[in-house]
Design a protein around this motif. Sequence first.
Motif, short mmCIF file in Angstrom:
data_model
loop_
_atom_site.label_atom_id
_atom_site.label_comp_id
_atom_site.label_asym_id
_atom_site.label_seq_id
_atom_site.Cartn_x
_atom_site.Cartn_y
_atom_site.Cartn_z
N ALA A 128 0.83 -1.20 0.00
CA ALA A 128 0.00 0.00 0.00
C ALA A 128 0.87 1.26 0.00
N VAL A 129 1.94 1.25 0.78
CA VAL A 129 2.83 2.40 0.84
C VAL A 129 3.49 2.63 -0.52
N LEU A 130 3.90 1.54 -1.17
CA LEU A 130 4.53 1.66 -2.48
C LEU A 130 3.56 2.21 -3.51
N ILE A 131 2.30 1.76 -3.47
CA ILE A 131 1.29 2.26 -4.41
C ILE A 131 1.05 3.75 -4.17
N ILE A 132 0.91 4.15 -2.93
CA ILE A 132 0.68 5.56 -2.61
C ILE A 132 1.85 6.42 -3.07
N ALA A 133 3.07 5.90 -2.89
CA ALA A 133 4.26 6.63 -3.34
C ALA A 133 4.24 6.81 -4.86
#
Length: 360
Positions: free
Chosen positions: A320-325
């Motif tokens: 999720a953090v990678l997608i948001i980034a």
Amino acid sequence: MLIYWLLFAFPALGALTSVRDDRRARGDVGLAIVFMAAFWLLYNLTSTLRFNVGADWFNYSRMVEVISHESLSFALGYGDVGFTFMIWLFNQIGVGIYGINGLCSAILSTGVIAMARRTPDPWLAIAAATPYLLIVVGLGYIRQGAAIGFILLGINAFTEKRMLKGLAMFALASMFHVASIVVLPVIGLAVVRRNLLGLIGTGVVGLGVYAYLLTDQRVQTFQAGYIDAEYNSGGAGIRLVMNLLPAGLFLLRRNVLGLDDRERAIWTNIALASILCFLAYYLSPSSTAVDRVALFFSPIQVFVFGWYLRMLKEEGRSGAVLIIAALSYCALVQFVWLFYATHSSFWVPYRWIFDRVEGV
């Protein structure tokens, strides 16, 4: 401007809510296809119904006007034959510039979605393509947009070992914008790298293309207008970096993706070509010439963002953090372009056909 953010929000929301492939049921796949079709329709309606949007609107409108009074033979000699034939045909039908815009954007968006669907995270691939490739190029530089759409379809075909279809797609790309042919030798060397006859054939085709380009009036005009005149494009360096970053990431992480030899070789060559374009930016007398050529290697953005999670997700690292980034980066690209780009006024505000003043 709202329509541009709506176009971006569609795939961004899809990327945030999509279920990973290993958890995706047959019904989820069908639903994803429905939503992609809805995005395709929204995007192409936005393109078809626009009025006086895009930096080349006047140039294309002028071409439509000139060809509308001339014969087919005149049209075929007026520019890239695929594009000018389409103008002549659509003039006969009576749909004019609006139908032309719609078909070109349909080709581009079909290519983007087809490429995205070959990756594990298609919505993220589409989100990465939206700010520049779909909005700026697709709604502004329709010849280049259509050519890139055919290039994407051609890469898919070569990856699937459908050689004739791949060659046909690249032939169509060159009929919409002759400069797009520069991508074919890059792909060809990857496809036939271990086949002597294939390498000889690629060399012969490459020499034929080179000889054609030497004599083609449009290429001579390109040289005179961009290289000899030493024209420079504002923002060219930033656009080249947008290819450079995914190209570098792919080269660093390509071995963890599980691609077959052919697909890995194709994208390795495209990544290397993107890096060479970046280096050429500092060596060429015209950044505009480099910028125009590098545009045809922008499919690297679609492909790499579709594999982005597989490249970077490791034990303990949140998907999720990678997608948001990734989405934050894409949103930043769109924000900076809409508010700070030199030529964004050609796209903002968005105007559609019902804003057209009678007689204009």
